[in-house]
Design an enzyme around this catalytic site. Structure first.
Site, PDB file in Angstrom:
ATOM      1  N   MET A   1       2.441   2.793   2.326  1.00  0.00           N
ATOM      2  CA  MET A   1       3.711   2.659   3.031  1.00  0.00           C
ATOM      3  C   MET A   1       4.596   1.594   2.391  1.00  0.00           C
ATOM      4  SD  MET A   1       4.138   4.772   5.633  1.00  0.00           S
ATOM      5  CE  MET A   1       5.217   4.029   6.881  1.00  0.00           C
TER       6      MET A   1
ATOM      7  N   GLU B   1       2.517  12.595  19.149  1.00  0.00           N
ATOM      8  CA  GLU B   1       2.203  13.238  17.861  1.00  0.00           C
ATOM      9  C   GLU B   1       0.799  13.857  17.870  1.00  0.00           C
ATOM     10  OE1 GLU B   1       2.606  10.447  14.468  1.00  0.00           O
ATOM     11  OE2 GLU B   1       0.591  11.105  13.922  1.00  0.00           O
ATOM     12  N   TYR B   2      -0.160  13.112  18.392  1.00  0.00           N
ATOM     13  CA  TYR B   2      -1.528  13.636  18.468  1.00  0.00           C
ATOM     14  C   TYR B   2      -1.565  14.961  19.229  1.00  0.00           C
ATOM     15  CZ  TYR B   2      -4.123   9.449  16.897  1.00  0.00           C
ATOM     16  OH  TYR B   2      -4.663   8.421  16.170  1.00  0.00           O
TER      17      TYR B   2
ATOM     18  N   HIS C   1       5.002   7.244  20.616  1.00  0.00           N
ATOM     19  CA  HIS C   1       5.345   8.259  19.612  1.00  0.00           C
ATOM     20  C   HIS C   1       4.075   8.862  19.021  1.00  0.00           C
ATOM     21  CE1 HIS C   1       5.729   9.245  15.305  1.00  0.00           C
ATOM     22  NE2 HIS C   1       6.945   9.699  15.582  1.00  0.00           N
TER      23      HIS C   1
ATOM     24  N   ASN D   1       1.261  -0.856  12.078  1.00  0.00           N
ATOM     25  CA  ASN D   1       0.887  -0.125  13.286  1.00  0.00           C
ATOM     26  C   ASN D   1       0.129  -1.018  14.253  1.00  0.00           C
ATOM     27  OD1 ASN D   1       1.997   2.459  13.155  1.00  0.00           O
ATOM     28  ND2 ASN D   1       0.457   3.145  11.672  1.00  0.00           N
TER      29      ASN D   1
ATOM     30  N   GLY E   1       5.632   8.417   7.477  1.00  0.00           N
ATOM     31  CA  GLY E   1       4.582   8.634   6.491  1.00  0.00           C
ATOM     32  C   GLY E   1       5.112   8.650   5.073  1.00  0.00           C
TER      33      GLY E   1
ATOM     34  N   LYS F   1       6.496   2.990  19.300  1.00  0.00           N
ATOM     35  CA  LYS F   1       5.777   3.668  18.214  1.00  0.00           C
ATOM     36  C   LYS F   1       4.411   4.167  18.683  1.00  0.00           C
ATOM     37  CE  LYS F   1       4.837   4.994  13.937  1.00  0.00           C
ATOM     38  NZ  LYS F   1       3.454   4.767  13.647  1.00  0.00           N
TER      39      LYS F   1
ATOM     40  N   GLY G   1       0.845  -1.196   0.000  1.00  0.00           N
ATOM     41  CA  GLY G   1       0.000   0.000   0.000  1.00  0.00           C
ATOM     42  C   GLY G   1       0.878   1.243   0.000  1.00  0.00           C
TER      43      GLY G   1
ATOM     44  N   ASP H   1       1.369  -8.432  -2.685  1.00  0.00           N
ATOM     45  CA  ASP H   1       0.168  -7.716  -2.280  1.00  0.00           C
ATOM     46  C   ASP H   1      -1.035  -8.426  -2.883  1.00  0.00           C
ATOM     47  OD1 ASP H   1      -0.442  -4.700  -1.082  1.00  0.00           O
ATOM     48  OD2 ASP H   1      -1.986  -5.382  -2.497  1.00  0.00           O
TER      49      ASP H   1
END
Lengths: 295, 295, 295, 295
Positions: C11, C173-174, C169, C86, C114, C166, C9, C30
């Site tokens: 990423m 970030e939020y 992290h 994730n 990203g 992560k 995808g 994929d």
């Protein structure tokens, strides 16, 4: 009616007294022989008329799970177990399964009212089948406050709904307590202007929008210690607040005041040892050369 | 160019050095004769070529107001005063009026960068007329970081806009610091799983979404004290955070993270003396008989 | 080195490109044949030199679990699987067990950066045994940004530590994003005073305390749409933020800014349908007769 | 006793009725002739026995200031003015000065109870000298609820203390309403489990820790609209909440729940137009290529 009650701590002991006052026969069991009516859980089970009803009122988590496990062995088909402790609602699904496998019925009951419940009655939220709830209704009616049944009792839904409703109740309770606390702190901060902080709380008891039972307790607290000088701002939290927040996250429910009240309790136990604030202090020192306080 | 600089503390002293390095002649005045270039503000004014430019870099509030007042007497028509301190933007309207009545020009400048500014340059946000800003542009260009002017300098608007932008900058800064702090605390709380907390912060410096200058400072802090063991979680706050929140309220701007970061600092200085949490503890005791910690 | 990469995808596709650029041979698989190098996962496994390394980069949760399950069948003792998605850290313990039962090695890797990662490199946080991490180090070195390894890569701890780091992290970030948003909103609310909001953000890029990569992205966003007029204030959230908060609750870590940023996203998707605010509106109407807005 | 009452809106009209019921003669004045007893403020003043007492009950801010200004001209030495509106406490200092210069006495009174006050009585918090308060005590006793005076009335301090106490009262009120709202939202989110949300609120009315007057209103609201389907989650806020927060900032009082409840109202009026959330959406799009919703 004659029921068993397991757990005779602060809550269970008061509940036994209230039930007896209301004409319900209670055999109580507690690990502490000084307060227990019988020597063992087996004795408790043996002494009850069938179909037996046993109310469990012990600390949530492992202790409750242990008692439920034992009861699954001591009781038999057609008996009924009620967990009235501050259990997580997810435990009810496990309890229902464990007991149900032996034909034992199950109800979860959230009980509110604290030490005042003995006299005022307890607010009750229960989960389970209508049939099971009907079996236990005389107990609920004895425990709940005087007045219309629906103002102190709710059959909130199937298994788990009672503890779930109680969990949310406690989440709300946390935020309301915090709200009064914040207002109190601001009034105290302006004691140059507000000459009578306890009197202000006292005057909020009638006619105002913020009148409540917790407000009345605040008035009692300020009457016995007008500056709260004897008490430390160190506050424990129990599971319900955390579970409320966990459920909020899982269901995308924004919960700014309830979360804030829980976090305030976490912080209250950290003092200057807060790792977050150590980090903030360290950062200020790094960029601005601002003095830090040594640990 | 030859300017006057009033205030030679941590910031002013560094700025004098940077300005001189960049070829701007600076006469500095400070109440502390050990660092001052002249004995009095009058001497400072007397020694500058006209039209004179004086940069004020003293603590915000009464001290800045006092210096502006004095300068209104020592300077004359056509001169320019720049307040580079952490002043509230509303003070700029008063300064502009006071000085303007004598024909003295005025610029407000928000200055960011802390002790690192001497070497890295300072981020500058200024308010005032285009004409006045043009007069002072060489000073701004000397103070700001290398690189495109617009990446370290903004003429944000008329009088007050510079300090306003700096105020908001600091509000954001508070919340970002708090965010790293919260992350740090959680990583530390799981040191059973995260074996290298400082290394984790270090690794966030390149490629990640959270990379920032504050993160780099966090890395430095953790390098010198990996458990932040030497530092207390006691954090002061300065005016800008509070003013940001005040402005948010006045303009109905929701500000949950910035307010939370300010409140966290307030709480960090209270420990178990928090009146709010004393009230919450008192309430818990009242309804549940929960033990309280004695003050 | 020649590895397999499952998931191409947004990423995965970029990562394949970067890995190849850096000299690592990649066979990608994929479900979408248009981007896949092979027809099936079995083909992927068959085509790799042993001991095989397969990087999994598919949506967290059931899809990742399904791929891990399949790989446990296609791979054999001594091979290595890396979950770079994730994923929740708790899934790593299950993956490690499932694969470990067949002698297959496991690493969890949190990947940040990203769509910019293809060019800038990805910030990497990994969990697993030192031995396993060493096997995959060339891959990590190809993916991470240029510069010192420890500034874009950390071996944070044993299995789960990578995804945990992560997760934290992303929680940070939020809150940082929310902080910039709040500052932006206040500047916009005072556009009478702040004449150049995009320019103010632009000027924060050098020298200031709030400079960061997210700030640079904010500058890009404002350059293409200075009033953010084209975009709706409707924001999704992914699992990491919620898990961070869940962990905070479990470990009594106060998290006011991170929770506030998550709740702000929840609210952003509710508009006037918010049940909380409906209740508040209903209460205001009840006590004060305040007009309500009809749904 | 015969007093003047200026302002016959929702509150003033009810208060006139209650005062008359309790045997206090009231001449009311309102700009709306349909409800006014007299044609002008001068007529009102002319018709009262001396020393005159005039209660002002008009919207806070400029309108109240205008009425006070007019009264300073119509009344004379020894008369008494009471501002019972939702005025900011700082206005009381100005009123006291303006009226005091003419020998006119002043009291500020915070009045709580909304539309229910006519029947239940109003909670009263007053500020001023003991002497002035004593003059107006019969009015306060008529307005306050039945029961002990100190449970519905407080002389909180000197001028300003009444409005200050009311301000804090309203701040607390905001947070309590928000707390119930959050609990309501979570219960609704789990309507798979909680089959009777209105019944749950109803059952909290007796015996529970969260019982309160606001809870009773919540029950009424849910009785008339069990899903709150008719009402929009759009909530106004009035000055008191903002002033509470402003005071909290000024005095370093952490106020996480009260601020959260105010911010929730701000947000409720923004929907997808929230600039903060537009910024967050823009940032997500920038770094992750996440789709944004078009405005």
């Amino acid at each position: 009616m004659h029921i068993g009650l397991v757990g005779l701590g602060k809550m269970g002991n008061n509940m036994r007294a209230r039930l007896r006052d209301k004409g319900i026969e209670v055999t109580g069991y507690d690990a502490n022989p000084a307060v227990s009516d019988v020597a063992t859980l087996a004795d408790l089970a043996a002494g009850l008329p069938g179909p037996r009803i046993v109310w469990v009122m012990v600390p949530a988590g492992d202790i409750t799970a242990g008692v439920i496990e034992e009861l699954s062995k001591e009781l038999s088909e057609g008996d009924l177990v009620i967990d009235g402790g501050n259990s997580k609602f997810t435990s009810d699904f496990a309890n229902e399964k464990l007991l149900g496998d032996k034909g034992i019925k199950y109800i979860d009951a959230g009980v509110s009212g604290g030490v005042w419940g003995k006299e005022n009655g307890y607010g009750l939220m229960v989960g389970g089948s209508a049939e099971n709830v009907a079996l236990a209704q005389p107990i609920f009616d004895a425990l709940r406050p005087e007045g219309p049944r629906e103002e102190g009792f709710v059959h909130a839904g199937d298994t788990g709904a009672g503890h779930y409703a109680k969990m949310v109740h406690n989440g709300i309770e946390y935020a309301i307590m915090q709200a009064y606390g914040e207002g109190y702190e601001l009034l105290e901060a302006r004691s140059d202007l507000i000459k009578d902080v306890p009197g202000t709380f006292k005057a909020w008891q009638r006619g105002t929008v913020v009148r409540s039972w917790l407000l009345e307790l605040m008035v009692l607290a300020l009457e016995s210690d007008p500056k709260l000088a004897e008490i430390s701002g160190y506050v424990e939290d129990s599971g319900e607040g955390r579970w409320t927040l966990e459920e909020a996250i899982n269901h995308a429910v924004p919960m700014p005041t309830i979360s804030a009240s829980i976090f305030a309790r976490f912080v209250s136990r950290q003092g200057e040892g807060s790792p977050t604030m150590k980090a903030v202090a360290a950062l200020r020192n790094q960029f601005g050369g601002h003095a830090v306080k040594k640990a």
